[in-house]
Design a protein around this motif. Sequence first.
Motif, PDB file in Angstrom:
ATOM      1  N   ALA A 160      35.827  47.644  56.687  1.00  0.00           N
ATOM      2  CA  ALA A 160      35.301  47.225  57.998  1.00  0.00           C
ATOM      3  C   ALA A 160      35.255  45.710  58.080  1.00  0.00           C
ATOM      4  CB  ALA A 160      33.908  47.813  58.217  1.00  0.00           C
ATOM      5  N   ARG A 191      32.005  39.662  50.864  1.00  0.00           N
ATOM      6  CA  ARG A 191      31.886  40.022  52.291  1.00  0.00           C
ATOM      7  C   ARG A 191      31.187  38.933  53.074  1.00  0.00           C
ATOM      8  NH1 ARG A 191      29.876  46.066  52.410  1.00  0.00           N
ATOM      9  NH2 ARG A 191      29.544  45.612  54.589  1.00  0.00           N
ATOM     10  N   THR A 246      25.280  41.460  55.585  1.00  0.00           N
ATOM     11  CA  THR A 246      25.223  42.855  55.170  1.00  0.00           C
ATOM     12  C   THR A 246      24.040  43.111  54.235  1.00  0.00           C
ATOM     13  OG1 THR A 246      26.655  44.662  54.463  1.00  0.00           O
ATOM     14  CG2 THR A 246      26.755  42.675  53.113  1.00  0.00           C
ATOM     15  N   GLY A 294      32.768  49.960  54.064  1.00  0.00           N
ATOM     16  CA  GLY A 294      32.163  48.683  54.456  1.00  0.00           C
ATOM     17  C   GLY A 294      33.101  47.509  54.188  1.00  0.00           C
TER      18      GLY A 294
HETATM   19  O1   DC Z   1      26.484  45.761  59.380  1.00  0.00           O
HETATM   20  P1   DC Z   1      27.518  46.523  58.561  1.00  0.00           P
HETATM   21  O2   DC Z   1      27.471  46.213  57.074  1.00  0.00           O
HETATM   22  O3   DC Z   1      27.455  47.987  58.838  1.00  0.00           O
HETATM   23  O4   DC Z   1      28.941  45.995  59.103  1.00  0.00           O
HETATM   24  C1   DC Z   1      30.156  46.351  58.501  1.00  0.00           C
HETATM   25  C2   DC Z   1      31.181  45.237  58.699  1.00  0.00           C
HETATM   26  O5   DC Z   1      31.512  45.129  60.086  1.00  0.00           O
HETATM   27  C3   DC Z   1      30.700  43.846  58.273  1.00  0.00           C
HETATM   28  O6   DC Z   1      31.170  43.475  56.995  1.00  0.00           O
HETATM   29  C4   DC Z   1      31.263  42.914  59.298  1.00  0.00           C
HETATM   30  C5   DC Z   1      31.616  43.777  60.465  1.00  0.00           C
HETATM   31  N1   DC Z   1      30.805  43.540  61.678  1.00  0.00           N
HETATM   32  C6   DC Z   1      31.189  42.514  62.504  1.00  0.00           C
HETATM   33  O7   DC Z   1      32.119  41.788  62.197  1.00  0.00           O
HETATM   34  N2   DC Z   1      30.545  42.314  63.689  1.00  0.00           N
HETATM   35  C7   DC Z   1      29.498  43.096  64.027  1.00  0.00           C
HETATM   36  N3   DC Z   1      28.875  42.882  65.194  1.00  0.00           N
HETATM   37  C8   DC Z   1      29.064  44.128  63.166  1.00  0.00           C
HETATM   38  C9   DC Z   1      29.739  44.319  61.976  1.00  0.00           C
END
Ligand code: DC
Length: 224
Positions: free
Chosen positions: A97, A178, A15, A94
């Motif tokens: 997520a 994270r 991230t 975030g």
């Molecule tokens: O890239 P980002 O920070 O916007 O992503 C948010 C979260 O989503 C991140 O902490 C992990 C998850 N993610 C994931 O597991 N697989 C992906 N291909 C993209 C994001």
Amino acid sequence: MPSLTIPVVTIDGPTASGKGTVASLVAQALGFAFLDSGALYRLTALSAINDGIDLQDEAALALLATGLDVQFIGEKILLSGQEVGDQIRAEAVGVAASKIAALPAVRAALVGLQHGFLKAPGLVADGRDMGSVIFPEARLKVFLTASVEARAERRYKQLIGKGFPANMTALLRDLQERDARDTNRQAAPLKPAEGAHLLDTSLMTIDAAVAQVLAWYREAASQN
Ligand code: DC
């Protein structure tokens, strides 16, 4: 897996590594479509928060992800027809997520949606598992990193720029947590895909990172 006669460039990394900016500029330069896969996890998390769904209820979250009604129109993202704006960029979304992304059923529910972004003349896909799981036959795979301090500083500027509150100490802690969650999870953990080029952007400008990815792409394309 969709057919990969259409070229794909995958840009994965932790991230706030700058991969989103680099990936969208590379897509622009090549005239390719762009997939911000993190946005799909963020949208699922935002929907769950809005609907009051428990962030550990894997079945309910997977159902939500399967029925995600999302449209990307230029820079705009519509969720169930409503523009979400910068809401999905909030740190709390975030973090949510990252939690739901550890659930295998949620990841599986989002695979088809991600493959749907593949269209001629090509795709640049940014995320964590683009090169390892979603597009393993990509023409070029890049793993973009930066030190945790450089990433915290970038995220700080990004949040302040969008009018969100931000605190460096809390951000550093969030990023470390994270990273640990994204790296140590069982399902599609964050790690360089086989054959990925590593790019550390801690001391690099965005333009230099974009130029490097484009140079690797030209090299890869000339060998096909
Ligand atoms: O890239 P980002 O920070 O916007 O992503 C948010 C979260 O989503 C991140 O902490 C992990 C998850 N993610 C994931 O597991 N697989 C992906 N291909 C993209 C994001």
